[in-house]
Design a protein around this motif. Structure first.
Motif, mmCIF file in Angstrom:
data_model
loop_
_atom_site.group_PDB
_atom_site.id
_atom_site.type_symbol
_atom_site.label_atom_id
_atom_site.label_comp_id
_atom_site.label_asym_id
_atom_site.label_seq_id
_atom_site.Cartn_x
_atom_site.Cartn_y
_atom_site.Cartn_z
ATOM 1 N N GLY A 42 0.805 -1.222 0.000
ATOM 2 C CA GLY A 42 0.000 0.000 0.000
ATOM 3 C C GLY A 42 0.834 1.265 0.000
ATOM 4 O O GLY A 42 0.330 2.343 -0.257
ATOM 5 N N GLN A 43 2.120 1.125 0.319
ATOM 6 C CA GLN A 43 3.004 2.293 0.300
ATOM 7 C C GLN A 43 3.266 2.731 -1.138
ATOM 8 O O GLN A 43 3.295 1.907 -2.048
ATOM 9 C CB GLN A 43 4.361 1.964 0.946
ATOM 10 N N THR A 44 3.474 4.013 -1.284
ATOM 11 C CA THR A 44 3.891 4.535 -2.583
ATOM 12 C C THR A 44 5.412 4.557 -2.604
ATOM 13 O O THR A 44 6.037 5.053 -1.675
ATOM 14 C CB THR A 44 3.327 5.954 -2.791
ATOM 15 N N ILE A 45 5.975 3.976 -3.633
ATOM 16 C CA ILE A 45 7.438 3.944 -3.747
ATOM 17 C C ILE A 45 7.869 5.036 -4.718
ATOM 18 O O ILE A 45 7.340 5.130 -5.822
ATOM 19 C CB ILE A 45 7.920 2.581 -4.290
ATOM 20 N N GLU A 46 8.782 5.852 -4.262
ATOM 21 C CA GLU A 46 9.419 6.814 -5.157
ATOM 22 C C GLU A 46 10.825 6.304 -5.385
ATOM 23 O O GLU A 46 11.674 6.386 -4.509
ATOM 24 C CB GLU A 46 9.454 8.208 -4.525
ATOM 25 N N LEU A 47 11.036 5.751 -6.542
ATOM 26 C CA LEU A 47 12.292 5.065 -6.823
ATOM 27 C C LEU A 47 13.142 5.880 -7.793
ATOM 28 O O LEU A 47 12.709 6.225 -8.886
ATOM 29 C CB LEU A 47 11.976 3.685 -7.411
ATOM 30 N N THR A 48 14.349 6.167 -7.331
ATOM 31 C CA THR A 48 15.290 6.946 -8.141
ATOM 32 C C THR A 48 16.481 6.061 -8.484
ATOM 33 O O THR A 48 16.962 5.310 -7.641
ATOM 34 C CB THR A 48 15.778 8.180 -7.341
ATOM 35 N N ASP A 88 10.136 -6.720 -12.284
ATOM 36 C CA ASP A 88 9.214 -7.733 -12.800
ATOM 37 C C ASP A 88 7.943 -7.736 -11.967
ATOM 38 O O ASP A 88 7.988 -7.511 -10.769
ATOM 39 C CB ASP A 88 9.877 -9.121 -12.681
ATOM 40 N N GLY A 89 6.824 -8.012 -12.588
ATOM 41 C CA GLY A 89 5.570 -8.083 -11.850
ATOM 42 C C GLY A 89 4.886 -6.729 -11.802
ATOM 43 O O GLY A 89 3.698 -6.619 -12.022
ATOM 44 N N TYR A 90 5.661 -5.700 -11.501
ATOM 45 C CA TYR A 90 5.088 -4.350 -11.498
ATOM 46 C C TYR A 90 5.249 -3.682 -12.861
ATOM 47 O O TYR A 90 4.624 -2.652 -13.121
ATOM 48 C CB TYR A 90 5.733 -3.492 -10.407
ATOM 49 N N GLU A 91 6.104 -4.274 -13.680
ATOM 50 C CA GLU A 91 6.359 -3.723 -15.020
ATOM 51 C C GLU A 91 6.707 -2.233 -14.952
ATOM 52 O O GLU A 91 6.166 -1.403 -15.665
ATOM 53 C CB GLU A 91 5.153 -3.955 -15.955
ATOM 54 N N GLN A 92 7.603 -1.938 -14.022
ATOM 55 C CA GLN A 92 8.074 -0.560 -13.870
ATOM 56 C C GLN A 92 9.542 -0.510 -14.237
ATOM 57 O O GLN A 92 10.308 -1.381 -13.834
ATOM 58 C CB GLN A 92 7.921 -0.090 -12.416
ATOM 59 N N THR A 93 9.925 0.492 -14.984
ATOM 60 C CA THR A 93 11.332 0.667 -15.341
ATOM 61 C C THR A 93 11.774 2.087 -14.994
ATOM 62 O O THR A 93 11.079 3.044 -15.305
ATOM 63 C CB THR A 93 11.546 0.415 -16.848
ATOM 64 N N VAL A 94 12.916 2.185 -14.303
ATOM 65 C CA VAL A 94 13.498 3.507 -14.018
ATOM 66 C C VAL A 94 14.735 3.659 -14.860
ATOM 67 O O VAL A 94 15.572 2.745 -14.924
ATOM 68 C CB VAL A 94 13.994 3.664 -12.560
ATOM 69 N N LYS A 95 14.868 4.783 -15.470
ATOM 70 C CA LYS A 95 16.082 5.083 -16.227
ATOM 71 C C LYS A 95 17.005 5.949 -15.383
ATOM 72 O O LYS A 95 16.584 6.541 -14.382
ATOM 73 C CB LYS A 95 15.714 5.784 -17.536
ATOM 74 N N ALA A 96 18.256 6.028 -15.793
ATOM 75 C CA ALA A 96 19.271 6.775 -15.058
ATOM 76 C C ALA A 96 18.852 8.217 -14.801
ATOM 77 O O ALA A 96 18.395 8.903 -15.713
ATOM 78 C CB ALA A 96 20.576 6.755 -15.839
ATOM 79 N N THR A 98 13.181 9.438 -11.570
ATOM 80 C CA THR A 98 12.432 8.931 -10.426
ATOM 81 C C THR A 98 11.065 8.484 -10.916
ATOM 82 O O THR A 98 10.416 9.197 -11.673
ATOM 83 C CB THR A 98 12.257 10.042 -9.367
ATOM 84 N N ILE A 99 10.666 7.282 -10.537
ATOM 85 C CA ILE A 99 9.305 6.844 -10.839
ATOM 86 C C ILE A 99 8.567 6.689 -9.520
ATOM 87 O O ILE A 99 9.176 6.529 -8.463
ATOM 88 C CB ILE A 99 9.257 5.510 -11.630
ATOM 89 N N SER A 100 7.274 6.733 -9.609
ATOM 90 C CA SER A 100 6.448 6.628 -8.419
ATOM 91 C C SER A 100 5.305 5.668 -8.716
ATOM 92 O O SER A 100 4.630 5.797 -9.733
ATOM 93 C CB SER A 100 5.926 8.024 -8.073
ATOM 94 N N PHE A 101 5.140 4.682 -7.869
ATOM 95 C CA PHE A 101 4.019 3.755 -8.047
ATOM 96 C C PHE A 101 3.625 3.189 -6.683
ATOM 97 O O PHE A 101 4.390 3.263 -5.722
ATOM 98 C CB PHE A 101 4.366 2.629 -9.032
ATOM 99 N N THR A 102 2.453 2.637 -6.619
ATOM 100 C CA THR A 102 1.956 2.086 -5.360
ATOM 101 C C THR A 102 2.231 0.591 -5.309
ATOM 102 O O THR A 102 1.939 -0.136 -6.265
ATOM 103 C CB THR A 102 0.442 2.356 -5.228
#
Ligand SMILES: [Cu+2]
Length: 136
Positions: free
Chosen positions: A73-79, A92-100, A103-107
């Motif tokens: 339930g937490q929102t992740i801000e990934l840099t 994998d599973g979240y199908e989220q990709t961060v580039k160099a 920052t991406i943000s997802f729950t």
């Protein structure tokens, strides 16, 4: 006339003394209030705990954190910061990709363990660039 002038002077001195006393009292009040001021930032950081900010640093050929652990339930801000080489981070599973440098943000709405890895062919150690997102 003269008596009135002296009376006025005495009144001024009385007021000055009262102001000095009030000044001292004010100083003590400020000290007494200090702990209350300290509690304010911790209250706001508790409110911000719904967001987990994570910065991963990538180099040849690893991520500096093999695990990202968050509560469901937490929102992740990934840099992602590339300290060396060119890498991306795909989960994998979240199908989220961060580039160099981004920052991406997802729950984190699905519990479990999700592998993340470098999604950019970066060299001989590319396959070693893996880690785990743990949502619990
Ligand atoms: Cu790579």
């Amino acid at each position: 006339m003269a008596a009135r002038k002296w009376g006025l002077t005495a009144a001024v001195w009385t007021m000055a003394a009262a102001l000095l006393l009030a000044g001292c009292g004010g100083g003590e009040d400020r000290k007494a209030n200090a702990p209350a001021d300290d509690s304010a930032p911790s209250a706001s950081s508790a409110a911000a705990s719904d967001v987990k900010a994570v910065t991963i640093k990538a180099s040849n050929f690893k991520f500096d954190q093999p695990e990202i652990r968050v509560a469901k339930g937490q929102t992740i801000e990934l840099t992602l910061e590339n300290e060396q080489g060119n890498h991306t981070l795909k989960i994998d599973g979240y199908e989220q990709t961060v580039k160099a440098g981004k920052t991406i943000s997802f729950t984190a709405d699905q519990a479990g363990e999700f592998e993340f890895y470098c999604d950019l062919m970066c060299g001989t150690g590319h396959a070693d660039m893996v880690g785990k997102l743990i949502v619990e």
